[in-house]
Scaffold this motif. Structure first.
Motif, PDB file in Angstrom:
ATOM      1  N   ARG A 385       0.862  -1.207   0.000  1.00 44.61           N
ATOM      2  CA  ARG A 385       0.000   0.000   0.000  1.00 44.61           C
ATOM      3  C   ARG A 385       0.887   1.241   0.000  1.00 44.61           C
ATOM      4  O   ARG A 385       1.702   1.423   0.918  1.00 44.61           O
ATOM      5  CB  ARG A 385      -0.921   0.004   1.216  1.00 44.61           C
ATOM      6  CG  ARG A 385      -1.910   1.178   1.218  1.00 44.61           C
ATOM      7  CD  ARG A 385      -2.832   1.119   2.431  1.00 44.61           C
ATOM      8  NE  ARG A 385      -3.787   2.207   2.433  1.00 44.61           N
ATOM      9  CZ  ARG A 385      -4.955   2.194   1.800  1.00 44.61           C
ATOM     10  NH1 ARG A 385      -5.309   1.122   1.120  1.00 44.61           N
ATOM     11  NH2 ARG A 385      -5.784   3.230   1.831  1.00 44.61           N
ATOM     12  N   SER A 401      -4.126   7.009  -2.736  1.00 50.04           N
ATOM     13  CA  SER A 401      -3.382   5.781  -2.425  1.00 50.04           C
ATOM     14  C   SER A 401      -3.403   4.846  -3.617  1.00 50.04           C
ATOM     15  O   SER A 401      -4.313   4.890  -4.454  1.00 50.04           O
ATOM     16  CB  SER A 401      -3.975   5.074  -1.199  1.00 50.04           C
ATOM     17  OG  SER A 401      -5.286   4.642  -1.464  1.00 50.04           O
ATOM     18  N   VAL A 403      -2.847   0.646  -4.148  1.00 51.42           N
ATOM     19  CA  VAL A 403      -2.666  -0.676  -3.544  1.00 51.42           C
ATOM     20  C   VAL A 403      -2.299  -1.659  -4.652  1.00 51.42           C
ATOM     21  O   VAL A 403      -2.962  -1.710  -5.690  1.00 51.42           O
ATOM     22  CB  VAL A 403      -3.952  -1.125  -2.820  1.00 51.42           C
ATOM     23  CG1 VAL A 403      -3.770  -2.537  -2.265  1.00 51.42           C
ATOM     24  CG2 VAL A 403      -4.309  -0.149  -1.707  1.00 51.42           C
ATOM     25  N   SER A 489      -8.825   6.527  -5.141  1.00 49.71           N
ATOM     26  CA  SER A 489      -7.863   5.486  -4.758  1.00 49.71           C
ATOM     27  C   SER A 489      -7.761   4.507  -5.914  1.00 49.71           C
ATOM     28  O   SER A 489      -8.746   4.239  -6.613  1.00 49.71           O
ATOM     29  CB  SER A 489      -8.317   4.757  -3.486  1.00 49.71           C
ATOM     30  OG  SER A 489      -8.403   5.654  -2.397  1.00 49.71           O
TER      31      SER A 489
END
Length: 502
Positions: A385, A401, A403, A489
């Motif tokens: 992450r 973010s 991932v 994200s």
């Protein structure tokens, strides 16, 4: 009135006479014995034979007159000063034997070592292994052993008085310890067996048996005609005194077991078969081993090419061999259950990944990926992450973010097929989430279907062939209901397609 007084006095006189009388009678049997109507006397019941699991905890059952004992399997037992029956355990076995016997309880008619000390005298005497007897003179403890002996242990037993005479049942006699012991009529020569019979000693008696091959008829032993009791001989039986022997008809010979007749085998005399010869009466036939078939001359055998008979024998490749076939698998796979191929997980066995890399196994191979996949300005916050710091001005135009996830699929997978689910990890009030494929779907192999306000499913819509790697960015956009807040994200999914469909 006088008649009632007379009866009362007579009853008191009888009771007093019974209290002083010491004659031992065996017309009624006590616990642990049963009446033998043939011998007209009480005989001991073998509780170890009739009581299932009489002793627990690894103890062995030892039958005894009127009951039984539960003792350690390694306990040494001396009966009538005979030799020990087993090896003697260490000295601490004294306590172990007493405790184990006491804790095992009583079976049906059985007694523990402690309960045995309270039983009455029966023909043949009894064992005593109570706590009180351990300290007495009849239990001798050596440096590395203990001995359990016959010993009267309570007032109910007859005291060791050589001058005291006791009444024993027929077939028993008084021993030097004032207990009734069996008379071995066979050893003493007091039996009446004939010269053609064998004397077998029993408890309190004996019996006469005939020699093998004879049976008792009245008082005599007569020969048993084994030829009248089938199936001793295969074909012909010849009776002899005390035995018999077998004969075969012409064209057969007696086998090694001396009763079966076998045909004279032409396959042993002149075997013309290439592989298997089967004898029959007057001739023979040839057969082939598995994987071969009989040729036109009915003597030789030819190999069967199993790989030509079917294309479904092996999952990957069939290899014909003399009399059989074998299956092979491609590199990265191993053969299981002789025919199917199973992926080898190189990440669990051997791989060439560095310490700063992680190994990812896929169908038919493996790949190495960096343990820290984050690129500037992202920083690693947890495994796989990466987060862009809010303090950085560059991050305002980038996803909050990223991932990193990895998955593997087989080639030529059926479509459409759900392959991966994406779901929001944080849910804000008064917000709306939307999902889309941001990149990696230029040829339209995938489709993202939203399944709930916080999740979506990646669907494979075109069949893929490997080996090949796809990197697909799945983005989740979050905005509040009035449009003043917006964030995104990204889940970067690496899809590795294996080279085969298995």
């Amino acid at each position: 009135m006088l008649k009632a007084l007379f009866l009362t006095m007579l009853t008191l006189a009888l009771v007093k006479s019974q209290d002083t009388e010491e004659t031992i009678t065996y017309t009624q049997c006590t616990d642990g014995y049963e009446w033998d109507p043939v011998r007209q006397q009480c005989k001991d019941i073998d509780e170890c034979d009739i009581v299932p699991d009489a002793c627990k905890g690894g103890m062995k059952c030892v039958n005894h007159y009127g009951g039984y004992l539960c003792l350690p399997k390694t306990a040494q037992i001396i009966v009538n000063n005979e030799q020990p029956q087993q090896e003697t355990p260490a000295a601490e076995g004294v306590g172990a034997a007493a405790n184990a016997a006491a804790s095992s309880g009583t079976g049906a008619g059985g007694v523990t070592a402690t309960g045995m000390a309270a039983s009455g005298v029966m023909p043949g005497g009894g064992f005593v292994a109570s706590a009180a007897a351990v300290a007495g003179p009849e239990v001798q403890t050596g440096r590395n052993n203990f001995v359990i002996r016959r010993n009267p242990a309570d007032p109910q037993r007859i005291p060791s008085n050589p001058s005291h005479r006791i009444q024993c049942a027929t077939g028993y006699e008084q021993s030097e310890h004032n207990v009734c012991q069996d008379i071995d009529e066979c050893t003493a020569g007091t039996h009446n067996c004939r010269t053609d019979q064998v004397c077998i000693n029993l408890r309190g008696s004996f019996t006469c048996q005939c020699l093998p091959g004879y049976q008792k008829r009245g008082e005599q032993c007569v020969d048993i005609d084994e030829c009248t009791i089938p199936p001793y001989c295969h074909q012909r039986c010849v009776n002899t005194p005390g035995s018999f022997y077998c004969q075969c008809s012409p064209g057969f010979q007696l086998a090694a077991n001396n009763y079966t007749c076998v045909d004279i085998n032409e396959c042993d005399a002149s075997n013309q078969c290439a592989q298997q010869c089967y004898n029959i009466l007057g001739s023979f036939i040839c057969q082939c081993n598995q994987g071969y078939e009989l040729s036109s001359d009915r003597l030789n055998c030819e190999d069967i090419d199993e790989c030509r008979t079917s294309s479904y024998l092996c999952q990957y490749q069939c290899v014909n061999e003399p009399g059989k076939f074998s299956c092979m698998c491609p590199q990265g796979y191993q053969v299981v259950r002789s025919r199917t191929c199973q992926d080898i997980n190189e990440c669990e066995t051997t791989n060439e990944c560095r310490e700063d890399e992680m190994c990812w196994n896929y169908h038919g191979g493996f790949r190495c990926y960096p343990r820290n996949p984050c690129q500037d300005p992202y920083v690693l916050t947890s495994e796989n992450r990466c987060v862009c710091p809010v303090s950085s001005a560059v991050c305002r135009e980038l996803p909050q973010s990223i991932v990193y996830k990895y998955m593997s699929i087989r080639s030529d997978r059926s479509v459409p097929s759900d392959i991966f689910q994406i779901q929001a990890t944080t849910i804000y009030a008064n917000t709306i989430n939307t999902f889309r494929i941001k990149s990696g779907n230029e040829n339209g192999e995938f489709y993202l279907r939203q399944t709930s306000p916080v999740s979506a499913m990646l669907v494979l819509v075109k069949s893929l062939s490997g080996p090949r790697e796809y990197i697909v960015d799945l983005e989740m956009l979050t905005v509040n209901s009035i449009g003043t807040f917006r964030t995104s994200s990204v889940l970067r999914l690496t899809i590795i397609v294996g080279p085969f469909s298995f």
